[in-house]
Design a protein around this motif. Structure first.
Motif, PDB file in Angstrom:
ATOM      1  N   THR A  49       0.568  -1.562   0.275  1.00  0.00           N
ATOM      2  CA  THR A  49      -0.127  -0.043  -0.168  1.00  0.00           C
ATOM      3  C   THR A  49       0.892   0.986   0.066  1.00  0.00           C
ATOM      4  OG1 THR A  49      -2.118   1.076   1.091  1.00  0.00           O
ATOM      5  CG2 THR A  49      -0.027   0.130   2.433  1.00  0.00           C
ATOM      6  N   THR A  50       0.398   2.521  -0.692  1.00  0.00           N
ATOM      7  CA  THR A  50       0.898   3.867  -1.027  1.00  0.00           C
ATOM      8  C   THR A  50      -0.535   4.410  -0.101  1.00  0.00           C
ATOM      9  OG1 THR A  50       2.855   2.781  -1.988  1.00  0.00           O
ATOM     10  CG2 THR A  50       2.981   5.082  -2.564  1.00  0.00           C
ATOM     11  N   GLN A  51       1.212   5.931   0.315  1.00  0.00           N
ATOM     12  CA  GLN A  51      -0.254   6.326   0.071  1.00  0.00           C
ATOM     13  C   GLN A  51       0.397   8.417  -0.056  1.00  0.00           C
ATOM     14  OE1 GLN A  51      -1.619   7.874   4.472  1.00  0.00           O
ATOM     15  NE2 GLN A  51      -4.048   8.137   3.370  1.00  0.00           N
ATOM     16  N   VAL A  52      -0.240   9.234  -0.482  1.00  0.00           N
ATOM     17  CA  VAL A  52       0.407  10.512  -1.010  1.00  0.00           C
ATOM     18  C   VAL A  52      -0.317  11.643  -0.468  1.00  0.00           C
ATOM     19  CG1 VAL A  52       1.530  12.739  -2.551  1.00  0.00           C
ATOM     20  CG2 VAL A  52       2.015   9.242  -3.062  1.00  0.00           C
ATOM     21  N   LYS A  53       0.078  11.975   0.635  1.00  0.00           N
ATOM     22  CA  LYS A  53      -0.359  13.535   1.660  1.00  0.00           C
ATOM     23  C   LYS A  53       0.121  14.198   0.744  1.00  0.00           C
ATOM     24  CE  LYS A  53      -1.449  10.199   5.952  1.00  0.00           C
ATOM     25  NZ  LYS A  53      -0.820  10.699   7.247  1.00  0.00           N
ATOM     26  N   ASN A  54      -0.435  15.612  -0.222  1.00  0.00           N
ATOM     27  CA  ASN A  54       0.079  16.992  -0.789  1.00  0.00           C
ATOM     28  C   ASN A  54      -0.466  17.807   0.548  1.00  0.00           C
ATOM     29  OD1 ASN A  54       1.139  15.875  -3.107  1.00  0.00           O
ATOM     30  ND2 ASN A  54      -1.479  14.937  -3.205  1.00  0.00           N
ATOM     31  N   ASP A  55       0.792  18.810   0.345  1.00  0.00           N
ATOM     32  CA  ASP A  55       0.301  20.155   1.317  1.00  0.00           C
ATOM     33  C   ASP A  55      -0.642  20.519   0.450  1.00  0.00           C
ATOM     34  OD1 ASP A  55       2.019  19.466   2.951  1.00  0.00           O
ATOM     35  OD2 ASP A  55       3.618  20.646   2.465  1.00  0.00           O
ATOM     36  N   ALA A  56      -1.123  21.473   1.025  1.00  0.00           N
ATOM     37  CA  ALA A  56      -2.861  22.739   0.710  1.00  0.00           C
ATOM     38  C   ALA A  56      -2.294  23.219  -0.586  1.00  0.00           C
ATOM     39  CB  ALA A  56      -2.992  23.674   1.445  1.00  0.00           C
ATOM     40  N   TYR A  57      -0.681  23.528  -1.620  1.00  0.00           N
ATOM     41  CA  TYR A  57      -0.781  24.164  -2.674  1.00  0.00           C
ATOM     42  C   TYR A  57       0.480  23.021  -3.430  1.00  0.00           C
ATOM     43  CZ  TYR A  57      -2.048  28.157  -0.370  1.00  0.00           C
ATOM     44  OH  TYR A  57      -3.471  28.984  -0.236  1.00  0.00           O
ATOM     45  N   ASN A  58       0.133  21.369  -2.695  1.00  0.00           N
ATOM     46  CA  ASN A  58       0.879  21.052  -4.012  1.00  0.00           C
ATOM     47  C   ASN A  58      -0.125  19.587  -4.772  1.00  0.00           C
ATOM     48  OD1 ASN A  58       2.336  18.376  -5.471  1.00  0.00           O
ATOM     49  ND2 ASN A  58       4.539  18.723  -3.922  1.00  0.00           N
ATOM     50  N   ASN A  59       0.001  19.275  -5.515  1.00  0.00           N
ATOM     51  CA  ASN A  59      -1.109  18.060  -6.209  1.00  0.00           C
ATOM     52  C   ASN A  59      -0.243  16.700  -7.066  1.00  0.00           C
ATOM     53  OD1 ASN A  59       0.520  19.498  -8.739  1.00  0.00           O
ATOM     54  ND2 ASN A  59      -2.077  19.042  -9.681  1.00  0.00           N
ATOM     55  N   ILE A  60       1.073  16.162  -6.664  1.00  0.00           N
ATOM     56  CA  ILE A  60       1.852  14.901  -6.871  1.00  0.00           C
ATOM     57  C   ILE A  60       0.663  13.611  -7.009  1.00  0.00           C
ATOM     58  CG2 ILE A  60       3.569  13.107  -5.998  1.00  0.00           C
ATOM     59  CD1 ILE A  60       4.711  15.510  -6.814  1.00  0.00           C
ATOM     60  N   ASN A  61       1.019  12.767  -7.346  1.00  0.00           N
ATOM     61  CA  ASN A  61      -0.243  11.771  -8.456  1.00  0.00           C
ATOM     62  C   ASN A  61       0.793  10.540  -8.346  1.00  0.00           C
ATOM     63  OD1 ASN A  61      -2.699  11.026  -8.694  1.00  0.00           O
ATOM     64  ND2 ASN A  61      -2.392  11.650 -10.704  1.00  0.00           N
ATOM     65  N   SER A  63       1.243   7.624 -10.854  1.00  0.00           N
ATOM     66  CA  SER A  63       1.513   7.237 -11.767  1.00  0.00           C
ATOM     67  C   SER A  63       1.817   5.658 -12.370  1.00  0.00           C
ATOM     68  CB  SER A  63       1.906   8.696 -12.899  1.00  0.00           C
ATOM     69  OG  SER A  63       3.252   8.668 -12.869  1.00  0.00           O
ATOM     70  N   GLY A  64       2.038   5.372 -13.463  1.00  0.00           N
ATOM     71  CA  GLY A  64       2.227   3.859 -14.051  1.00  0.00           C
ATOM     72  C   GLY A  64       3.900   4.468 -14.103  1.00  0.00           C
ATOM     73  N   GLY A  65       4.190   4.785 -13.519  1.00  0.00           N
ATOM     74  CA  GLY A  65       6.006   4.867 -13.648  1.00  0.00           C
ATOM     75  C   GLY A  65       6.332   6.187 -12.316  1.00  0.00           C
ATOM     76  N   GLY A  66       6.041   6.276 -11.863  1.00  0.00           N
ATOM     77  CA  GLY A  66       6.187   6.830 -10.027  1.00  0.00           C
ATOM     78  C   GLY A  66       5.043   7.056  -9.647  1.00  0.00           C
ATOM     79  N   GLN A  67       5.638   8.904  -9.786  1.00  0.00           N
ATOM     80  CA  GLN A  67       4.882   9.919  -9.372  1.00  0.00           C
ATOM     81  C   GLN A  67       5.088  10.945 -10.248  1.00  0.00           C
ATOM     82  OE1 GLN A  67       6.098  10.138  -4.323  1.00  0.00           O
ATOM     83  NE2 GLN A  67       4.326   8.755  -4.820  1.00  0.00           N
ATOM     84  N   SER A  68       3.864  11.399 -10.166  1.00  0.00           N
ATOM     85  CA  SER A  68       4.631  12.916 -11.023  1.00  0.00           C
ATOM     86  C   SER A  68       3.650  14.083 -10.357  1.00  0.00           C
ATOM     87  CB  SER A  68       4.034  12.765 -12.435  1.00  0.00           C
ATOM     88  OG  SER A  68       2.507  12.273 -12.780  1.00  0.00           O
ATOM     89  N   GLY A  74      -6.749  17.696  -7.574  1.00  0.00           N
ATOM     90  CA  GLY A  74      -6.388  18.933  -7.107  1.00  0.00           C
ATOM     91  C   GLY A  74      -5.653  19.390  -5.885  1.00  0.00           C
ATOM     92  N   TYR A  75      -4.983  20.782  -5.567  1.00  0.00           N
ATOM     93  CA  TYR A  75      -4.261  20.309  -5.030  1.00  0.00           C
ATOM     94  C   TYR A  75      -4.553  19.962  -3.561  1.00  0.00           C
ATOM     95  CZ  TYR A  75      -2.170  23.741  -7.639  1.00  0.00           C
ATOM     96  OH  TYR A  75      -1.022  24.194  -8.797  1.00  0.00           O
ATOM     97  N   GLY A  76      -3.852  19.594  -2.613  1.00  0.00           N
ATOM     98  CA  GLY A  76      -3.749  18.575  -1.234  1.00  0.00           C
ATOM     99  C   GLY A  76      -4.486  17.937  -1.132  1.00  0.00           C
ATOM    100  N   ALA A  77      -4.948  17.361  -2.524  1.00  0.00           N
ATOM    101  CA  ALA A  77      -5.409  15.964  -2.035  1.00  0.00           C
ATOM    102  C   ALA A  77      -4.341  14.740  -1.467  1.00  0.00           C
ATOM    103  CB  ALA A  77      -5.525  15.331  -3.636  1.00  0.00           C
ATOM    104  N   LYS A  78      -5.318  13.812  -1.067  1.00  0.00           N
ATOM    105  CA  LYS A  78      -4.113  12.783  -0.506  1.00  0.00           C
ATOM    106  C   LYS A  78      -5.197  11.420  -1.149  1.00  0.00           C
ATOM    107  CE  LYS A  78      -4.175  14.485   3.992  1.00  0.00           C
ATOM    108  NZ  LYS A  78      -5.419  14.467   5.355  1.00  0.00           N
TER     109      LYS A  78
END
Length: 90
Positions: A49-61, A63-68, A74-78
């Motif tokens: 399992t992987t969880q990404v926690k973005n701060d209020a002004y970031n939107n790291i996602n 993706s198939g090859g890793g993270q981008s 949206g900004y701040g997405a978990k």
């Protein structure tokens, strides 16, 4: 641990810095936990399992090859991702 392997990872992206000016709340953190169980000499089962926690002004996602950084979320997405597999070596 016997037939088990445990895996963990942590990643942190700091705040964005443009021309010496830092944008507050623009970082992110990612956590991964995984396990592999050997069923036999050539066959294993994995769970992760992987969880990404973005701060209020970031939107790291995730993706198939890793993270981008993409505008698809949206900004701040978990984001949370689960995976399972069976591996057999012939």
């Amino acid at each position: 641990i016997g037939a088990w392997e445990l895996h963990a990872a942590y990643a942190k992206q700091g705040n964005v810095n443009l021309a010496g000016t830092e944008l507050a709340d623009s970082g992110s953190k990612a956590y991964t936990l995984g396990a592999r169980y050997e069923l036999s000499k050539r066959t294993a089962v994995t769970l992760a399992t992987t969880q990404v926690k973005n701060d209020a002004y970031n939107n790291i996602n995730i993706s198939g090859g890793g993270q981008s950084s993409t505008a698809g979320i949206g900004y701040g997405a978990k984001l949370t991702q689960f995976g399972a597999s069976i591996l057999h070596n012939f």
